[in-house]
Design an enzyme around this catalytic site. Structure first.
Site, PDB file in Angstrom:
ATOM      1  CD  GLU A  80      -1.349   2.444   1.921  1.00  0.00           C
ATOM      2  OE1 GLU A  80      -2.029   3.467   1.817  1.00  0.00           O
ATOM      3  OE2 GLU A  80      -0.234   2.452   2.483  1.00  0.00           O
ATOM      4  CB  CYS A 112      -4.701  -4.476   3.902  1.00  0.00           C
ATOM      5  SG  CYS A 112      -4.516  -2.920   4.775  1.00  0.00           S
ATOM      6  CB  THR A 153      -4.477   0.999  14.133  1.00  0.00           C
ATOM      7  OG1 THR A 153      -4.821   2.090  13.274  1.00  0.00           O
ATOM      8  CG2 THR A 153      -5.508   0.887  15.229  1.00  0.00           C
ATOM      9  CB  SER A 202     -12.418   1.126   7.703  1.00  0.00           C
ATOM     10  OG  SER A 202     -11.936   1.072   9.023  1.00  0.00           O
ATOM     11  CG  HIS A 234      -6.434  -7.189   7.063  1.00  0.00           C
ATOM     12  ND1 HIS A 234      -5.075  -6.960   7.126  1.00  0.00           N
ATOM     13  CD2 HIS A 234      -7.029  -5.971   7.115  1.00  0.00           C
ATOM     14  CE1 HIS A 234      -4.866  -5.658   7.202  1.00  0.00           C
ATOM     15  NE2 HIS A 234      -6.030  -5.038   7.208  1.00  0.00           N
ATOM     16  CE  LYS A 243     -14.214  -3.909  16.642  1.00  0.00           C
ATOM     17  NZ  LYS A 243     -15.331  -3.469  17.465  1.00  0.00           N
ATOM     18  CG  ASN A 285      -2.544  -2.436   9.661  1.00  0.00           C
ATOM     19  OD1 ASN A 285      -2.330  -3.519   9.110  1.00  0.00           O
ATOM     20  ND2 ASN A 285      -3.528  -1.643   9.298  1.00  0.00           N
ATOM     21  CB  SER A 317      -9.693   0.031   3.062  1.00  0.00           C
ATOM     22  OG  SER A 317      -9.870  -0.323   4.406  1.00  0.00           O
TER      23      SER A 317
HETATM   24  N1  COA Z   1     -10.391  -0.379  28.218  1.00  0.00           N
HETATM   25  C1  COA Z   1     -10.725  -1.365  27.334  1.00  0.00           C
HETATM   26  N2  COA Z   1     -11.339  -1.121  26.144  1.00  0.00           N
HETATM   27  C2  COA Z   1     -11.582   0.159  25.815  1.00  0.00           C
HETATM   28  C3  COA Z   1     -11.254   1.235  26.677  1.00  0.00           C
HETATM   29  C4  COA Z   1     -10.619   0.920  27.923  1.00  0.00           C
HETATM   30  N3  COA Z   1     -10.248   1.866  28.776  1.00  0.00           N
HETATM   31  N4  COA Z   1     -11.637   2.387  26.087  1.00  0.00           N
HETATM   32  C5  COA Z   1     -12.185   2.049  24.879  1.00  0.00           C
HETATM   33  N5  COA Z   1     -12.161   0.702  24.733  1.00  0.00           N
HETATM   34  C6  COA Z   1     -12.603  -0.063  23.572  1.00  0.00           C
HETATM   35  C7  COA Z   1     -13.915   0.390  22.967  1.00  0.00           C
HETATM   36  O1  COA Z   1     -15.021  -0.117  23.689  1.00  0.00           O
HETATM   37  C8  COA Z   1     -13.798  -0.176  21.562  1.00  0.00           C
HETATM   38  O2  COA Z   1     -14.101  -1.563  21.588  1.00  0.00           O
HETATM   39  P1  COA Z   1     -15.123  -2.175  20.496  1.00  0.00           P
HETATM   40  O3  COA Z   1     -14.543  -1.843  19.155  1.00  0.00           O
HETATM   41  O4  COA Z   1     -15.130  -3.625  20.793  1.00  0.00           O
HETATM   42  O5  COA Z   1     -16.427  -1.481  20.714  1.00  0.00           O
HETATM   43  C9  COA Z   1     -12.301  -0.051  21.265  1.00  0.00           C
HETATM   44  O6  COA Z   1     -11.668   0.149  22.536  1.00  0.00           O
HETATM   45  C10 COA Z   1     -11.963   1.099  20.352  1.00  0.00           C
HETATM   46  O7  COA Z   1     -12.589   2.241  20.834  1.00  0.00           O
HETATM   47  P2  COA Z   1     -13.217   3.325  19.850  1.00  0.00           P
HETATM   48  O8  COA Z   1     -13.837   4.387  20.657  1.00  0.00           O
HETATM   49  O9  COA Z   1     -14.050   2.679  18.804  1.00  0.00           O
HETATM   50  O10 COA Z   1     -11.869   3.878  19.196  1.00  0.00           O
HETATM   51  P3  COA Z   1     -11.658   5.018  18.137  1.00  0.00           P
HETATM   52  O11 COA Z   1     -12.909   5.723  17.816  1.00  0.00           O
HETATM   53  O12 COA Z   1     -10.538   5.842  18.646  1.00  0.00           O
HETATM   54  O13 COA Z   1     -11.166   4.276  16.804  1.00  0.00           O
HETATM   55  C11 COA Z   1     -10.530   2.733  15.147  1.00  0.00           C
HETATM   56  C12 COA Z   1     -10.879   2.918  16.628  1.00  0.00           C
HETATM   57  C13 COA Z   1     -10.156   1.275  14.914  1.00  0.00           C
HETATM   58  C14 COA Z   1     -11.738   3.089  14.283  1.00  0.00           C
HETATM   59  C15 COA Z   1      -9.316   3.644  14.795  1.00  0.00           C
HETATM   60  O14 COA Z   1      -8.190   3.213  15.512  1.00  0.00           O
HETATM   61  C16 COA Z   1      -8.988   3.688  13.327  1.00  0.00           C
HETATM   62  O15 COA Z   1      -9.539   4.495  12.571  1.00  0.00           O
HETATM   63  N6  COA Z   1      -8.019   2.848  12.861  1.00  0.00           N
HETATM   64  C17 COA Z   1      -7.583   2.810  11.447  1.00  0.00           C
HETATM   65  C18 COA Z   1      -8.543   2.090  10.543  1.00  0.00           C
HETATM   66  C19 COA Z   1      -8.677   0.648  10.809  1.00  0.00           C
HETATM   67  O16 COA Z   1      -7.801   0.003  11.387  1.00  0.00           O
HETATM   68  N7  COA Z   1      -9.789   0.057  10.358  1.00  0.00           N
HETATM   69  C20 COA Z   1     -10.054  -1.370  10.552  1.00  0.00           C
HETATM   70  C21 COA Z   1     -10.707  -2.032   9.356  1.00  0.00           C
HETATM   71  S1  COA Z   1      -9.628  -2.079   7.973  1.00  0.00           S
END
Ligand code: COA
Length: 395
Positions: A80, A112, A153, A202, A234, A243, A285, A317
């Site tokens: 990528e 990816c 990530t 995503s 992945h 998930k 990642n 993606s």
């Molecule tokens: N203890 C344990 N877990 C905790 C926590 C704590 N103190 N605080 C938050 N969490 C958990 C949340 O409940 C959530 O769990 P869930 O997904 O099972 O509901 C997780 O941590 C992530 O929290 P969230 O608020 O969703 O994080 P975020 O809004 O900051 O973003 C991503 C998470 C993955 C969307 C972000 O890191 C991202 O954009 N990553 C890049 C894109 C990516 O990897 N996409 C994946 C598909 S390709």
């Protein structure tokens, strides 16, 4: 029919490592969010004299030392985080690796997913010419903006694979399930060195693609879920695999365990969610390489894989995804080397958050002339840019 698949594979990563607990503290976030919520403990970071070429070639070097170069007429480099809009990164890797000129080289791109596209193309080449072997290199430097939700990530890694007839490690089966949808969940414009991402979109796109790819695998005559012994996904972060496992459990009705962290109580049949995520938890990642570092982790930590079927869900993606399967071959125990991978991860040099932020801001993908400091302990280094051309050297 000749069996075709992964004969041998090898992993590489960056010189540095960041502890996500340190990043959480700096960002004012509870460490549990990164460590349990995302399932990540560390992320690899490249030194200024490393990039996807040096990392990919570093993964391929021991593979070629073990297996020789005979019969290799194709090198497919999936990434990528390409370093040029025109020239394939694999051409520089070819020179560093001392491969001959009668090797066709091309770069493959679809976020990816590119590594799986390369793997399937390699299988097709070997099906036509079983005496040939194909070198597939997956290599990525996952970069999001500082202080963005994607920041924890990030990561970096490469996996090189030798694809051949009568493979020692994993025979790739013919049936596959594909799901492609035009969605703006993650992309990287030509003028950006970091990905643009709608993270929550995503996650949803990934899970919908998994449902679609599984259904297409069923339609293509693929194996029943009960006949798949281990499942790899992945892993942009390891919680994403959990998930995905939950989604596959809903779609198939099969009680496969969603326990991810070591010590978690299994809630169904163990399909290797924990063993397949040990390395990714520490690499972060690695985009195209991610599912194949997951495969390396599974092979290294599971002694009872011979003859077992592995399901692999590859997602890129944008989005293209594929669910395919492979059967582990008797030779895998002799091929694997967990101590080598552990050493690779343990010997990374820790950096403070201030140092990591400076590295993040260092020139990436620029064509301005530069000379990089000598830092990497890897076999190859990115020496800088001269007259707009990237320079690589053997250390
Ligand atoms: N203890 C344990 N877990 C905790 C926590 C704590 N103190 N605080 C938050 N969490 C958990 C949340 O409940 C959530 O769990 P869930 O997904 O099972 O509901 C997780 O941590 C992530 O929290 P969230 O608020 O969703 O994080 P975020 O809004 O900051 O973003 C991503 C998470 C993955 C969307 C972000 O890191 C991202 O954009 N990553 C890049 C894109 C990516 O990897 N996409 C994946 C598909 S390709």
């Amino acid at each position: 029919m000749t069996s075709i698949g992964i004969h041998d594979l090898e992993m590489a990563t960056g010189h540095h490592v960041v502890e996500l607990a340190d990043l959480a503290e700096f960002s004012g976030v509870a460490p549990g969010k990164y460590i349990l919520g995302l399932g990540q403990s560390q992320m690899s970071v490249l030194s200024e004299d490393e990039d996807i070429v040096t990392m990919g070639a570093a993964a391929a070097l021991p593979l070629l030392e073990r297996n020789g170069t005979e019969g290799i007429r194709t090198l497919l480099f999936a990434t990528e985080s390409g370093v040029d809009q025109s020239k394939a990164a694999g051409v520089a890797a070819l020179r560093l690796l001392g491969l001959p000129s009668n090797v066709r080289v091309v770069e493959m791109k679809q976020a990816c997913y590119g590594g799986t596209a390369a793997l399937q193309a390699a299988v097709g080449i070997v099906a036509r010419s079983p005496e040939e072997r194909v070198l597939v290199i997956t290599s990525d430097n996952a970069r999001y903006e500082l202080d963005s939700p994607g920041e924890p990530t990030q990561g970096a890694g490469a996996v090189a694979m030798l694809i051949s007839a009568d493979p020692d490690v994993l025979e790739i089966e013919q049936a596959n399930g594909i799901s492609t949808t035009d969605v703006d969940d993650f992309w990287r414009p030509n003028d950006s060195t970091t990905a643009v991402v709608d993270g929550h979109l995503s996650v949803g796109a990934y899970l919908d693609a998994l449902t679609g790819a599984w259904k297409d695998l069923e339609a293509d005559g693929g194996p029943a879920i009960a006949d798949i012994d281990r499942i790899l996904y992945h892993q942009p972060y390891t919680k994403m695999a959990k998930k995905a496992q939950q989604r596959l459990r809903e779609v198939t009705g099969e009680e496969i365990s969603t326990a991810l962290n070591p010590g978690d109580e299994p809630d169904g049949r163990d399909t290797g969610l924990t063993t397949g995520s040990i390395y990714n938890r520490r690499l972060g990642n690695s985009y195209t390489a991610s599912i194949y570092s997951g495969l390396t982790s599974l092979l290294d930590h599971d002694d009872s894989l011979e003859g077992r079927r592995i399901g692999l869900f590859s997602y890129g993606s944008g989005c293209v995804s594929e669910f395919f399967t492979g059967v582990v071959q008797p030779g895998y125990l002799a091929r694997r080397n967990p101590a080598r991978a552990e050493k690779l991860l343990d010997q990374r040099v820790p950096v403070s958050i201030a140092e990591y932020r400076a590295l993040h801001a260092a020139p990436h993908g620029t064509s301005d002339d530069q000379v990089t400091p000598k830092v990497t302990a890897g076999p190859f280094r990115f020496a800088g840019v001269t007259d707009q051309a990237r320079q690589y050297e053997v250390r």
